[in-house]
Design a protein around this motif. Structure first.
Motif, PDB file in Angstrom:
ATOM      1  N   LEU A 116      32.191   7.255  37.372  1.00 33.67           N
ATOM      2  CA  LEU A 116      31.682   5.885  37.403  1.00 33.67           C
ATOM      3  C   LEU A 116      32.665   4.887  38.003  1.00 33.67           C
ATOM      4  O   LEU A 116      32.264   3.811  38.444  1.00 33.67           O
ATOM      5  CB  LEU A 116      31.298   5.437  35.987  1.00 33.67           C
ATOM      6  CG  LEU A 116      30.193   6.236  35.283  1.00 33.67           C
ATOM      7  CD1 LEU A 116      29.862   5.614  33.938  1.00 33.67           C
ATOM      8  CD2 LEU A 116      28.939   6.305  36.145  1.00 33.67           C
ATOM      9  N   TRP A 117      33.934   5.236  38.001  1.00 31.32           N
ATOM     10  CA  TRP A 117      34.956   4.320  38.510  1.00 31.32           C
ATOM     11  C   TRP A 117      35.852   5.062  39.518  1.00 31.32           C
ATOM     12  O   TRP A 117      37.032   5.294  39.261  1.00 31.32           O
ATOM     13  CB  TRP A 117      35.804   3.779  37.360  1.00 31.32           C
ATOM     14  CG  TRP A 117      35.010   3.069  36.310  1.00 31.32           C
ATOM     15  CD1 TRP A 117      34.629   1.769  36.303  1.00 31.32           C
ATOM     16  CD2 TRP A 117      34.500   3.632  35.079  1.00 31.32           C
ATOM     17  NE1 TRP A 117      33.924   1.472  35.164  1.00 31.32           N
ATOM     18  CE2 TRP A 117      33.833   2.590  34.396  1.00 31.32           C
ATOM     19  CE3 TRP A 117      34.567   4.905  34.487  1.00 31.32           C
ATOM     20  CZ2 TRP A 117      33.217   2.786  33.167  1.00 31.32           C
ATOM     21  CZ3 TRP A 117      33.953   5.100  33.268  1.00 31.32           C
ATOM     22  CH2 TRP A 117      33.278   4.050  32.614  1.00 31.32           C
ATOM     23  N   PRO A 118      35.313   5.441  40.657  1.00 35.96           N
ATOM     24  CA  PRO A 118      36.070   6.268  41.609  1.00 35.96           C
ATOM     25  C   PRO A 118      37.311   5.582  42.175  1.00 35.96           C
ATOM     26  O   PRO A 118      38.207   6.264  42.696  1.00 35.96           O
ATOM     27  CB  PRO A 118      35.048   6.549  42.722  1.00 35.96           C
ATOM     28  CG  PRO A 118      34.025   5.466  42.601  1.00 35.96           C
ATOM     29  CD  PRO A 118      33.946   5.157  41.145  1.00 35.96           C
ATOM     30  N   HIS A 119      37.391   4.258  42.067  1.00 39.99           N
ATOM     31  CA  HIS A 119      38.554   3.534  42.596  1.00 39.99           C
ATOM     32  C   HIS A 119      39.773   3.647  41.698  1.00 39.99           C
ATOM     33  O   HIS A 119      40.899   3.379  42.126  1.00 39.99           O
ATOM     34  CB  HIS A 119      38.201   2.054  42.770  1.00 39.99           C
ATOM     35  CG  HIS A 119      37.864   1.376  41.473  1.00 39.99           C
ATOM     36  ND1 HIS A 119      36.638   1.528  40.864  1.00 39.99           N
ATOM     37  CD2 HIS A 119      38.591   0.553  40.664  1.00 39.99           C
ATOM     38  CE1 HIS A 119      36.622   0.829  39.745  1.00 39.99           C
ATOM     39  NE2 HIS A 119      37.788   0.235  39.590  1.00 39.99           N
ATOM     40  N   VAL A 120      39.596   4.024  40.423  1.00 43.32           N
ATOM     41  CA  VAL A 120      40.714   4.150  39.500  1.00 43.32           C
ATOM     42  C   VAL A 120      41.495   5.425  39.828  1.00 43.32           C
ATOM     43  O   VAL A 120      40.908   6.504  39.924  1.00 43.32           O
ATOM     44  CB  VAL A 120      40.225   4.178  38.036  1.00 43.32           C
ATOM     45  CG1 VAL A 120      41.396   4.397  37.080  1.00 43.32           C
ATOM     46  CG2 VAL A 120      39.500   2.885  37.700  1.00 43.32           C
ATOM     47  N   ARG A 121      42.790   5.283  40.005  1.00 40.67           N
ATOM     48  CA  ARG A 121      43.628   6.429  40.355  1.00 40.67           C
ATOM     49  C   ARG A 121      44.056   7.174  39.094  1.00 40.67           C
ATOM     50  O   ARG A 121      44.466   6.560  38.105  1.00 40.67           O
ATOM     51  CB  ARG A 121      44.862   5.985  41.145  1.00 40.67           C
ATOM     52  CG  ARG A 121      44.528   5.320  42.465  1.00 40.67           C
ATOM     53  CD  ARG A 121      45.768   4.802  43.154  1.00 40.67           C
ATOM     54  NE  ARG A 121      46.561   5.885  43.745  1.00 40.67           N
ATOM     55  CZ  ARG A 121      47.828   6.146  43.448  1.00 40.67           C
ATOM     56  NH1 ARG A 121      48.462   5.420  42.552  1.00 40.67           N
ATOM     57  NH2 ARG A 121      48.454   7.124  44.047  1.00 40.67           N
ATOM     58  N   VAL A 122      43.949   8.504  39.121  1.00 43.83           N
ATOM     59  CA  VAL A 122      44.388   9.358  38.024  1.00 43.83           C
ATOM     60  C   VAL A 122      45.580  10.164  38.523  1.00 43.83           C
ATOM     61  O   VAL A 122      45.485  10.872  39.528  1.00 43.83           O
ATOM     62  CB  VAL A 122      43.260  10.286  37.549  1.00 43.83           C
ATOM     63  CG1 VAL A 122      43.758  11.178  36.418  1.00 43.83           C
ATOM     64  CG2 VAL A 122      42.048   9.464  37.096  1.00 43.83           C
ATOM     65  N   ILE A 123      46.695  10.048  37.813  1.00 47.06           N
ATOM     66  CA  ILE A 123      47.964  10.610  38.278  1.00 47.06           C
ATOM     67  C   ILE A 123      48.519  11.562  37.236  1.00 47.06           C
ATOM     68  O   ILE A 123      48.611  11.222  36.052  1.00 47.06           O
ATOM     69  CB  ILE A 123      48.979   9.486  38.554  1.00 47.06           C
ATOM     70  CG1 ILE A 123      48.415   8.498  39.588  1.00 47.06           C
ATOM     71  CG2 ILE A 123      50.311  10.062  39.034  1.00 47.06           C
ATOM     72  CD1 ILE A 123      49.216   7.216  39.715  1.00 47.06           C
ATOM     73  N   GLY A 124      48.890  12.763  37.666  1.00 44.34           N
ATOM     74  CA  GLY A 124      49.450  13.760  36.774  1.00 44.34           C
ATOM     75  C   GLY A 124      50.970  13.750  36.780  1.00 44.34           C
ATOM     76  O   GLY A 124      51.602  13.463  37.795  1.00 44.34           O
ATOM     77  N   VAL A 125      51.546  14.089  35.623  1.00 47.51           N
ATOM     78  CA  VAL A 125      53.000  14.180  35.473  1.00 47.51           C
ATOM     79  C   VAL A 125      53.333  15.490  34.783  1.00 47.51           C
ATOM     80  O   VAL A 125      52.743  15.826  33.759  1.00 47.51           O
ATOM     81  CB  VAL A 125      53.562  13.007  34.643  1.00 47.51           C
ATOM     82  CG1 VAL A 125      55.078  13.139  34.492  1.00 47.51           C
ATOM     83  CG2 VAL A 125      53.195  11.674  35.268  1.00 47.51           C
ATOM     84  N   GLN A 126      54.286  16.217  35.348  1.00 48.35           N
ATOM     85  CA  GLN A 126      54.688  17.488  34.764  1.00 48.35           C
ATOM     86  C   GLN A 126      56.217  17.608  34.766  1.00 48.35           C
ATOM     87  O   GLN A 126      56.888  17.023  35.627  1.00 48.35           O
ATOM     88  CB  GLN A 126      54.075  18.650  35.561  1.00 48.35           C
ATOM     89  CG  GLN A 126      53.830  19.874  34.718  1.00 48.35           C
ATOM     90  CD  GLN A 126      52.924  20.901  35.370  1.00 48.35           C
ATOM     91  OE1 GLN A 126      52.928  21.106  36.558  1.00 48.35           O
ATOM     92  NE2 GLN A 126      52.143  21.589  34.534  1.00 48.35           N
ATOM     93  N   PRO A 127      56.790  18.344  33.808  1.00 46.41           N
ATOM     94  CA  PRO A 127      58.238  18.555  33.808  1.00 46.41           C
ATOM     95  C   PRO A 127      58.659  19.418  35.004  1.00 46.41           C
ATOM     96  O   PRO A 127      57.946  20.350  35.391  1.00 46.41           O
ATOM     97  CB  PRO A 127      58.498  19.297  32.493  1.00 46.41           C
ATOM     98  CG  PRO A 127      57.263  19.109  31.674  1.00 46.41           C
ATOM     99  CD  PRO A 127      56.143  18.968  32.638  1.00 46.41           C
ATOM    100  N   ALA A 128      59.829  19.141  35.550  1.00 47.76           N
ATOM    101  CA  ALA A 128      60.304  19.878  36.717  1.00 47.76           C
ATOM    102  C   ALA A 128      60.500  21.363  36.416  1.00 47.76           C
ATOM    103  O   ALA A 128      60.350  22.204  37.308  1.00 47.76           O
ATOM    104  CB  ALA A 128      61.613  19.266  37.213  1.00 47.76           C
ATOM    105  N   GLY A 129      60.804  21.695  35.173  1.00 56.65           N
ATOM    106  CA  GLY A 129      61.027  23.094  34.825  1.00 56.65           C
ATOM    107  C   GLY A 129      59.766  23.842  34.451  1.00 56.65           C
ATOM    108  O   GLY A 129      59.816  25.040  34.142  1.00 56.65           O
ATOM    109  N   SER A 130      58.639  23.157  34.471  1.00 58.15           N
ATOM    110  CA  SER A 130      57.357  23.776  34.113  1.00 58.15           C
ATOM    111  C   SER A 130      56.277  23.169  34.999  1.00 58.15           C
ATOM    112  O   SER A 130      55.393  22.462  34.539  1.00 58.15           O
ATOM    113  CB  SER A 130      57.050  23.544  32.636  1.00 58.15           C
ATOM    114  OG  SER A 130      55.827  24.140  32.267  1.00 58.15           O
TER     115      SER A 130
END
Length: 337
Positions: A207-221
């Motif tokens: 419903l809100w395609p303009h909203v950005r979804v950003i993932g964050v992960q640890p560098a070791g995993s």
């Protein structure tokens, strides 16, 4: 809408997930899961130059978001399936989520944990009425054992992330964020196997395609990070991070397809950045969080993400952390500005 073939947790088939699945999950969860606060943090807004809103899933039942997906999965089962019980493999928050959901329905639950799982997590899971089976040297061996037990018992395996009902349950977090902050521009989410970010992104992008979804992960995993950037599933033999809830060898097939379709960006943070953020959250905002719960905010504080001037929702996924660990961290980072 997304479609992918899933071959995990005893489920095989083509699954189409849409916003309606998340709406249905929200209805199921309404009288069960807490609607957690979305709180503006003046402290972290000033530090980052963005308007930072913390989605406090550390205040959820069992101390983490996992109850959402686990409950929705069990609620979606037929009465005959529920009568045969559920089983999962986990030494963390998912174990307690499944145990509490099973307790709600009055059905048997078995949780397979590695033989050396912390006693605190074993007792917490047993406290919700689940039977705990200790076997194997690590999660993957426990996972194999749980699948075998599922076949023997005829019970339903509840995967921690690669399951359509689990994903839809986690997606209710995205719905709540959009209802509470319709002007949000970015949602930053910690990633392990991808169930949380897949559900949130599914709910938001429909419903809100303009909203950005950003993932964050640890560098070791960073299996999900590598998979998203390369366009093919990547496997890490020995993932390691202080954010143990994000230490996964490979994302799921379903979650990988959804992340590739819906997620806008993906960044890495170091363990030191995660630990420092845990301390800052406790010291400045009086928020107790585990490593996984601090990862998303760490990406902003460490300037891995530059979102100045934006309205940003940051998912604090859980707060189940050993207090002796917190004591050590506060001593290590005392005085950090």
């Amino acid at each position: 809408m997304t479609n992918s073939k899933q071959k995990w947790g005893g489920c095989v088939g083509d699954y189409t997930l849409s916003y309606k699945d998340v709406e249905q999950a929200q209805t199921r969860l309404r009288m069960v899961a807490h609607r957690t606060p979305l709180s503006l943090s003046r402290t972290f807004s000033d530090r980052t130059g963005a308007a930072i809103y913390l989605k406090m899933e550390n205040m959820q039942k069992t101390g983490a978001f996992k109850i959402r997906g686990a409950f929705n999965k069990i609620a979606a089962l037929s009465s005959r399936q529920r009568a045969k019980g559920v089983i999962t493999a986990s030494a963390g928050n998912h174990a307690q989520g499944v145990a509490l959901a099973a307790q709600h329905f009055g059905i048997p639950a078995t949780v397979v944990m590695p033989a050396r799982a912390p006693e605190s997590k074993v007792s917490a899971t047993q406290g919700y009425g689940a039977q705990v089976v200790l076997t194997g040297d690590n999660y993957d061996e426990a996972y194999v054992a749980a699948l075998a037990l599922s076949l023997q018992q005829g019970s339903t395996f509840v995967h921690a992330f690669d399951d359509p009902d689990v994903i839809a349950g986690q997606g209710t977090i995205g719905m709540e964020i959009m209802e509470d902050l319709p002007t949000v521009e970015d949602i930053v989410v910690p990633v392990g196997g991808g169930g949380l970010i897949s559900g949130i992104a599914l709910a938001v992008k429909q419903l809100w395609p303009h909203v950005r979804v950003i993932g964050v992960q640890p560098a070791g995993s960073d299996a999900a990070y590598r998979s998203w950037h390369s366009g093919s599933l990547q496997h890490i033999e020995h993932p390691h991070s202080v954010a143990d809830g994000l230490s996964v060898k490979t994302p799921g097939q379903l979650t990988f397809a959804m992340m590739r379709k819906f997620v806008d960006d993906f960044v890495l943070v170091s363990d030191k950045e995660i630990e420092q953020t845990m301390c800052l959250m406790l010291e400045r905002s009086k928020v107790l969080t585990e490593g996984a719960g601090a990862a998303a905010l760490a990406a902003l504080l460490s300037e891995r993400l530059h979102l100045q001037g934006h309205r940003v929702a940051v998912v604090v996924s859980g707060g189940n952390v050993d207090l002796t660990r917190v004591s050590g961290l506060t001593a290590q980072f005392a005085g950090v500005k």
